[in-house]
Enzyme design. Sequence first.
Site, short mmCIF file in Angstrom:
data_model
loop_
_atom_site.label_atom_id
_atom_site.label_comp_id
_atom_site.label_asym_id
_atom_site.label_seq_id
_atom_site.Cartn_x
_atom_site.Cartn_y
_atom_site.Cartn_z
N CYS A 184 0.82 -1.20 0.00
CA CYS A 184 0.00 0.00 0.00
C CYS A 184 0.85 1.25 0.00
O CYS A 184 2.08 1.19 0.09
CB CYS A 184 -0.92 0.01 1.23
N LEU A 237 -3.31 -2.03 -2.07
CA LEU A 237 -3.16 -3.22 -2.90
C LEU A 237 -3.68 -4.38 -2.05
O LEU A 237 -3.06 -4.76 -1.05
CB LEU A 237 -1.68 -3.45 -3.27
N LEU A 290 -4.82 -9.34 1.93
CA LEU A 290 -5.52 -10.08 2.97
C LEU A 290 -6.88 -9.44 3.24
O LEU A 290 -7.02 -8.22 3.18
CB LEU A 290 -4.70 -10.10 4.27
N GLY A 348 2.23 -2.68 4.31
CA GLY A 348 3.05 -3.85 4.61
C GLY A 348 2.23 -5.08 4.93
O GLY A 348 1.04 -5.16 4.61
N GLU A 349 2.87 -6.03 5.58
CA GLU A 349 2.22 -7.28 5.99
C GLU A 349 2.75 -7.70 7.35
O GLU A 349 3.97 -7.64 7.60
CB GLU A 349 2.52 -8.41 4.99
N ILE A 387 14.31 -13.17 -15.53
CA ILE A 387 14.64 -12.31 -16.67
C ILE A 387 15.98 -12.75 -17.24
O ILE A 387 16.95 -12.94 -16.49
CB ILE A 387 14.72 -10.83 -16.25
N SER A 443 11.11 -13.59 -2.74
CA SER A 443 12.43 -13.35 -3.34
C SER A 443 13.54 -13.78 -2.39
O SER A 443 13.30 -14.01 -1.20
CB SER A 443 12.60 -11.86 -3.68
N GLY A 444 14.77 -13.82 -2.92
CA GLY A 444 15.93 -14.20 -2.12
C GLY A 444 16.73 -13.04 -1.59
O GLY A 444 17.87 -13.22 -1.13
#
Length: 638
Positions: free
Chosen positions: A2, A53, A56, A77-78, A304, A376-377
């Site tokens: 968000c 966005l 949840l 965030g989350e 990519i 992601s890493g």
Amino acid sequence: MCGICGWVNIKRNKEYSNNYSMLKAMADTLYHRGPDDEGFWINNEASLGHRRLSILDLKYGHQPMSGRDGSVIVFNGEIYNYKELRGELMQKGVIFQTNSDTEVLLNAYKIWGTACLLKFIGMFAFAIWCPRKKELFIARDPLGKKPLYYFRSDSLFAFASEIKALLTLKEIKDTIDINAHAISDYLSLGYILTPKTIFTRIYKIPAGHYGIYRMFDDIFNIKKYWFIEEFYKRPIQNKGTIAFTNKTKKALTEEFTELFDDAVKLRTRSDVPLGAFLSGGVDSSFVTASMCRATENPVQAFCIGFPQISYDETFYAKLAANHMNVNLNNRSLNCLSNGELSKLVWHFDEPFSDNSMIPTYQLCKLTREFVTVALSGDGADEIFAGYPTYLADKLYKLYSRVPFVLQSGLSRLASMVVRPSYKKVSWDYKITQFLKGFGNSPEYAHYWWRVIFSDKEKQHIMSPVLSDLCRDYDPFDTFDDYFNNTGKIDFLNKSLYVDIKTWLQDDILVKVDRMSMAASLEVRSPFLDRRVVEFSACLPGYAKIDGMKQKVILKDSMKNRLPGRIINRPKKGFNTPGQLPGLNPVKNHHLFSGNFNLDSTKEDITFKSFNLSILQKWLDIYDNYKKTARWEPVEYAT
């Protein structure tokens, strides 16, 4: 993910009282961060805006969200462990109206106060306005995965997820200027060190900090709540009795694997489709392998590719995907026009020249076509010593014993003899950079490995006016302060701590946040789970680097999950081939001399040319903003 914004109307000026159109203009600049919904809470004392966005509780997670005591929150965030925290809060009598992590966060602050921040496993930047106390509480997650900026004057305290939202306010436009010290940071490093920004009077809330603005006495205090340096010191403080240094290698590996799998599992909580970035490198492959164990649904992976062989990792991405039986979606990198590059500069709001931002953006765009969330890493190199710079530190310790006269001669010889190959992670670039670092302290050498322009070169780039403003400022001083903050621990762990506070916070996480949000994609990073970072910080150096082997514990934990060709691959990075203009692109501005030239035949100018090119594009946006009051990308003639 968000976007948040808002202000406190310190003097209750009419201009900021119940001003819906002004708040909406701020939020509109953050549309890309949250295209699914918008919301506003406004009165004559404070105003909060939100772009959402939806990830949840898609139906009831609307923000701003109000609590029973009248407090109002906007959150970006989350909180991955929100279900567990929700259970704790219900035992304390809290009644919930939604299934969102936002409501958990709001009630956690009500019950536990600032102590709630260390209960959260997640990424966050949020603001809570308490009308009863007339107090604004703002906070940022421990590693700084989510951004948070603020501006303060006698009449206004404003905050936002991105600087562009603040720039819509006329008072801010009329009072800010270019921060000379930030320009010095940028020329040296390609990014700007926290807490400063490219603008005077606009600042970042540092990672692992919170701030409280109290309206009744007009005081704003920022406090640190997460002390990762204490975990680096812990093995020494405990003298090996209960520290990780007393554990066997096998036990350490098992403990890490269990912890990491839990971090990944928590990050698969979502009400929308998930995927994974998969470059074929160690870090992203491990995340994807763990994700396959954590979910019953087939995993979608994305990568990519590059037309240049030395840059392309598609072969290894396919190898890893086939081994894990995941569906790999890949696309080749497209060259960007000047206008398209200006749009990326607009997303950053500040000069930022990590050229991996281009493939990162295109990877996020590709991923967003299929899913809304990707794992992601990111972060593994900074916490488990995966960069070549850590090996350079070890070699430099030996090289520093060579007589100074011989070091100086070798540096001059390399400058005359070695010619650039323009290959990815080329030996010529690394050996030249290494030899130029002669005569420095180990701390400065570690800083030097990533320097783009030397102090001498910066003097040629800067105008006399800018040079004078930076006369007593050196970006290295920030690094030196962090080195000194860790006390008597080994140099590897000192360097990891410094990189977390600088390179990770101000480059890697800025890049990932802006480029993912440019595509309206949420990116989750299991390696940056606070528990994983704390575990890593307590590890002895041999669990990270053993001889020339890097990420020791990480690679040991993957032996039964990934093929050896993936585990034992050398670090490649995600940077992209650069453009090679020979002339200084920074022109027509009083802060720069306009006399600095680059010679692509004598040195690899990939990073230098990109740095100056981005700076010029940022100056074009800034100059246009000062004329029009609109912060927007610049269209260039083709």
